[in-house]
Design an enzyme around this catalytic site. Structure first.
Site, short mmCIF file in Angstrom:
data_model
loop_
_atom_site.label_atom_id
_atom_site.label_comp_id
_atom_site.label_asym_id
_atom_site.label_seq_id
_atom_site.Cartn_x
_atom_site.Cartn_y
_atom_site.Cartn_z
CB SER B 30 -0.82 -0.03 1.13
OG SER B 30 -1.60 1.27 1.25
CB ILE B 80 2.39 10.10 1.70
CG1 ILE B 80 3.69 9.64 1.19
CG2 ILE B 80 1.38 10.45 0.58
CD1 ILE B 80 4.34 10.40 0.39
CG ASN B 108 -4.15 0.21 3.10
OD1 ASN B 108 -4.05 1.52 3.88
ND2 ASN B 108 -3.27 -0.58 3.86
CG ASN B 136 -3.41 2.02 7.50
OD1 ASN B 136 -2.58 1.83 8.62
ND2 ASN B 136 -2.64 2.89 6.67
CB CYS B 139 -5.18 5.83 10.76
SG CYS B 139 -5.23 4.93 9.45
CB ILE B 200 6.16 -3.69 10.49
CG1 ILE B 200 7.30 -3.51 9.44
CG2 ILE B 200 6.54 -5.06 11.12
CD1 ILE B 200 8.67 -3.11 10.35
CB THR B 202 6.37 3.18 8.10
OG1 THR B 202 5.33 4.13 8.44
CG2 THR B 202 6.50 3.14 6.64
N GLY B 226 11.91 0.60 3.94
CA GLY B 226 13.22 0.21 2.97
C GLY B 226 14.21 -0.73 3.86
#
Ligand SMILES: Cc1cc2nc3c(=O)[nH]c(=O)nc-3n(C[C@H](O)[C@H](O)[C@H](O)COP(=O)(O)OP(=O)(O)OC[C@H]3O[C@@H](n4cnc5c(N)ncnc54)[C@H](O)[C@@H]3O)c2cc1C
Ligand SMILES: Cc1cc2nc3c(=O)[nH]c(=O)nc-3n(C[C@H](O)[C@H](O)[C@H](O)COP(=O)(O)O)c2cc1C
Ligand code: FES
Lengths: 268, 312
Positions: B30, B80, B108, B136, B139, B200, B202, B226
C-alpha cells in the site's frame, strides 16, 4: 516501456562541480520533449537507495544520445560524476510533462538560475524554430554561468548576471527582468532556485505575461504513484489549494498556479 | 525414469489466505504502487500476486505538508499522510482499471474514527472486483487523542470486529510496529475475526536539517521504510507467526527474492514489496521470478514448502 539500460558515452567536467553526461538511449532520445526528465539509478545496492531525477539537457536523435547537465551537490551526484565511460546506467524516462510552446512566433524569454539552465537549452532548440529568444542567465559567479556561448551561437540574445559581478550585471538575474518584460514578450520560461522562480512569477503576473516554470522536488517513484513529490497549487474549491505531483503533472507548471509558501521555499 | 527434467516440474506459487486465492505470494504494498496504473507502463501487472492500493478514506484527503520524503541510511522517511481520492471516486475512477489487471485487488482502508472505517468498508463491499480489504490500523484515532488504533489491543480488536460485521470480503489487519508488543495486537485482531494480519507498517522516524535547524519533513516526523527496517520487520513477523493461527503477510525492506524467502521461512505466507518499487519499478516481478528459480533449483513443487520452514 520507460525502463531502460543506457550506456555512458561520455562524461566531462565543464565547470567547478558541473558535469555533462552523455547517455546512449535511442528510445529516450526519440521520445523526449523539452522539460521532461530522467530518473537515474546511481548504482546497485542501498546506498544511495533512491533514484535521482535530472532534466533532459539535450538530445541527439540521429545518434540516439541523451545529455544531462548536473551539479555535484551530495553523495548521489558525486558518485555519478565518477562513473566511467562504457558503464551501464539504469534510467527511467522520459518522465513528466513538457514546456508548452505556442505556434505563434513572438519573442520569448528564458530565465535561468545556476544549473536551472539545463532544461532550457533543450527547450531553446524548439523555440528557435519560430521565436526570437532572449535568455537571462544568472549564477553566483562567472564559473556558474553555463551554456551561454552555445546559446549565443545558436542565435539567442543572452544577458548575464552574477552575484559577485565577475561576469555581466552585478546582482540578481531578476534585476534584468523588468526591462525585458516591459519590452513585451509572448511567454517566459524559467528554471532555477525557488526564490528566483517566485520573483519571476510575480513579475510576469504584474506584466500579464504567461510564465512556465520547472520545479524540483524530492522524488521516490518518479512515476506518479507515491505522492512524495507533491507541490501545493491553487484550487478553486475549499480549502483553496491542492497538491500536484512534480513527477507527473510537472515538473513544468504554469507559474500562476504554484503557491510559493515557506514549505516550497525551504524545500530542499 | 520418472524423474522429470527440472524445468518441466510444474511450479506452484499459489497460496490461500482464507478465501483469498493468490497466484503467487508477491503483493505490491500500500502507498507504493498508486492504484496500479502507473506501473502498467513498466510491467505486466497480471504476473503479480496482487496489488494493495493506497489507503482509502471516506472523503478525499489532500495529505500532509511538503516536503514529504527524505532519504535516510538504506531507507527513506515518508510523511505522505492519507492523501487519496476518497471511496466514491476510488470506486468510480480507479476500480475499472484495477479490475482489468488480472491480479488480486486488495484495498487498504483508513479512517479517523471507528465509524469512518465501517462506512468505507461497507461501501467497498458493494463494489465488484475487490478481493480483500487491508485495514490500516496505524492511523491516529482522533476520538482517542490521536493514539493509533493499532497501538491498543482492545481498540484494534474493536475496529476489526466492527468492519468484520459489515463485510464478507477477507479482512487483513495491517499492524503498526510502533507498539510495545505486536504479538498482543496480532492475537487481539485474530480474536476479533481478522482473516489475516499484515506487518509491518512504517516505523516512526525523523531527520533534521542541521543548517536550517528544521525537520526535513513538512510533517516533522514520518514513517521509515526500506532495507533499514528489514531486521526489525523480520523479527516481528517471526514472532507473530508463532503466536497466531491466521496467515501472516510479511513486509519491510524486501528488495529481492532472497529477502522474500527470509520472511517466508519466518512464517509469512505472502510478502508485500513497498520501497523497492521506487528503486526498481519491476522489483515485484523480479521477486516472483526469483522465487520460481529457487523452487526449481531446490526441486520443490510448491512455495508452501518454504513457509515457516525456519529451523531454530
Ligand atoms: C524534475 C527535476 C529535474 C532536475 N534536474 C536537474 C538537472 O538538470 N541538473 C541538476 O544538477 N540537478 C537537477 N535536479 C536536482 C537533482 O535531482 C539533485 O541535485 C540530486 O537529486 C541530488 O542528489 P545527491 O545525492 O547528490 O544529493 P543529496 O542532497 O545527498 O540527496 C539526498 C536526497 O535529496 C534529494 N535531493 C537533493 N537535492 C534535490 C533537488 N534539488 N531536487 C530534488 N531532489 C533533491 C535527492 O534526490 C536524494 O533523494 C532536478 C530535480 C528534479 C526534481
Ligand atoms: C510512500 C509510502 C506510502 C505509504 N502509504 C501507506 C498507506 O497508505 N497505507 C498503509 O497501510 N501503508 C502505507 N505505507 C507502508 C507500506 O505499505 C509498507 O508497510 C512499509 O513501507 C514497509 O515496507 P517496505 O520497507 O517494503 O516499504 C506506505 C509506505 C511508503 C514508503
Ligand atoms: S515521485 Fe512518486 S509521485 Fe512523484
Amino acid at each position: 516501456m520507460i525502463d531502460t539500460k543506457t550506456t555512458i558515452l561520455h562524461q566531462e567536467q565543464i565547470a567547478p562541480q558541473i558535469f555533462r553526461l552523455r547517455l546512449l538511449s535511442p528510445r529516450i532520445a526519440r521520445e523526449a520533449r523539452p522539460g521532461q526528465f530522467v530518473h537515474l539509478r546511481i548504482r546497485e545496492g542501498t546506498d544511495p537507495l533512491l533514484r535521482r531525477p535530472f532534466s533532459i539537457h539535450r538530445v541527439n536523435r540521429e545518434r540516439g544520445e541523451v545529455q544531462v547537465l548536473y551539479q555535484v551537490v551530495g553523495q548521489g551526484t558525486r558518485l555519478l560524476s565518477r562513473k566511467p565511460v562504457g558503464e551501464r546506467l539504469d534510467v527511467l524516462g522520459p518522465l513528466g510533462h513538457r514546456f508548452e510552446v505556442s505556434e505563434e512566433g513572438g519573442g520569448v524569454l528564458l530565465v535561468a538560475g545556476g544549473i536551472g539552465i539545463a532544461p532550457l537549452v533543450f527547450l531553446c532548440e524548439d523555440l528557435l524554430r519560430g521565436h526570437a529568444v532572449t535568455a537571462l542567465i544568472g549564477a553566483r559567479s562567472r564559473d556558474g554561468i553555463l551554456c551561454h556561448d552555445s546559446l549565443r551561437s545558436g542565435g539567442v540574445t543572452v544577458h548575464i548576471a552574477t552575484d559577485d559581478g565577475s561576469l555581466g550585471h552585478r546582482g540578481l538575474v531578476t534585476d534584468l527582468l523588468n526591462a525585458q518584460l516591459e519590452a513585451g514578450r509572448e511567454a517566459v520560461y524559467a528554471c532555477g532556485p525557488v526564490a528566483m522562480l517566485r520573483t519571476v512569477s510575480a513579475l510576469c503576473r504584474a506584466h500579464r505575461i504567461s510564465c512556465q516554470i520547472s520545479l524540483e522536488s524530492r522524488m521516490a517513484c518518479g512515476l506518479g504513484a507515491c505522492l512524495g513529490c507533491a507541490v501545493k497549487v491553487r484550487s478553486s474549491v475549499p480549502p483553496g489549494y491542492e497538491y500536484k505531483r512534480v513527477c507527473k503533472e510537472g515538473p513544468v507548471f504554469d507559474a500562476e498556479e504554484v503557491i510559493f509558501d515557506e514549505n516550497l521555499l525551504s524545500g530542499h | 525414469m520418472n524423474t522429470a527434467p527440472l524445468e518441466n516440474v510444474p511450479l506452484d506459487l499459489s497460496i490461500e489466505i482464507g478465501s483469498l486465492h493468490l497466484k503467487n505470494p508477491v503483493l505490491a504494498a500500500s502507498g507504493t504502487f498508486g492504484y496500479g496504473r502507473e506501473f502498467a507502463k513498466v510491467m505486466d501487472l497480471s504476473r503479480l500476486g496482487g496489488i494493495v492500493t493506497k489507503a482509502i478514506t471516506l472523503e478525499p484527503r489532500l495529505g500532509n505538508p511538503t516536503p514529504r520524503i527524505v532519504e535516510t541510511a538504506s531507507g527513506m522517511l515518508n510523511s505522505i499522510g492519507l492523501a487519496n481520492v476518497g471511496v466514491a471516486a476510488f470506486a468510480r475512477d480507479k476500480m475499472p482499471f484495477l479490475r482489468s489487471c488480472g491480479t488480486a485487488v486488495i484495498v487498504n482502508v483508513a479512517g479517523r474514527s471507528m465509524d469512518e472505517y465501517v462506512e468505507v468498508v461497507r461501501r467497498l463491499s458493494d463494489c465488484p472486483g475487490i478481493h480483500a480489504l487491508e485495514i490500516n490500523i496505524s492511523c491516529p484515532n482522533v476520538q482517542e487523542g490521536g493514539l493509533a488504533f493499532g497501538a491498543d489491543p482492545k481498540v484494534a480488536a474493536a475496529v476489526i470486529g466492527a468492519v468484520r460485521s459489515v463485510t464478507r470480503l477477507p479482512v487483513i489487519a495491517k499492524l503498526t510496529p510502533n507498539v510495545t508488543d505486536i504479538v498482543r495486537i496480532a492475537e487481539a485482531v485474530q480474536e476479533a475475526g481478522a482473516d489475516a494480519v499484515s506487518l509491518i507498517n512504517t516505523l516512526v522516524g525523523m531527520a533534521i536539517d542541521v543548517v536550517r535547524r528544521r525537520p526535513e519533513l513538512g510533517g516533522v516526523t514520518g514513517g521509515l521504510s526500506g532495507p533499514a527496517i528489514k531486521p526489525v520487520a523480520l523479527a516481528m513477523v517471526w514472532k507473530a507467526a508463532q503466536a497466531v493461527r491466521i496467515p501472516v503477510i510479511g513486509m519491510g525492506g524486501i528488495m529481492n527474492a532472497g529477502d522474500a524467502l527470509e520472511f517466508m521461512l519466518a512464517g509469512a505466507v505472502a510478502v508485500q514489496v513497498g520501497t523497492a518499487n521506487f528503486v526498481d519499478p519491476t522489483s515485484t516481478i523480479r521477486i516472483v521470478e526469483g522465487l520460481e528459480d529457487t523452487l526449481r533449483e531446490r526441486g520443490m513443487g510448491s512455495v508452501k514448502e518454504i513457509i515457516g520452514a525456519l529451523e531454530v
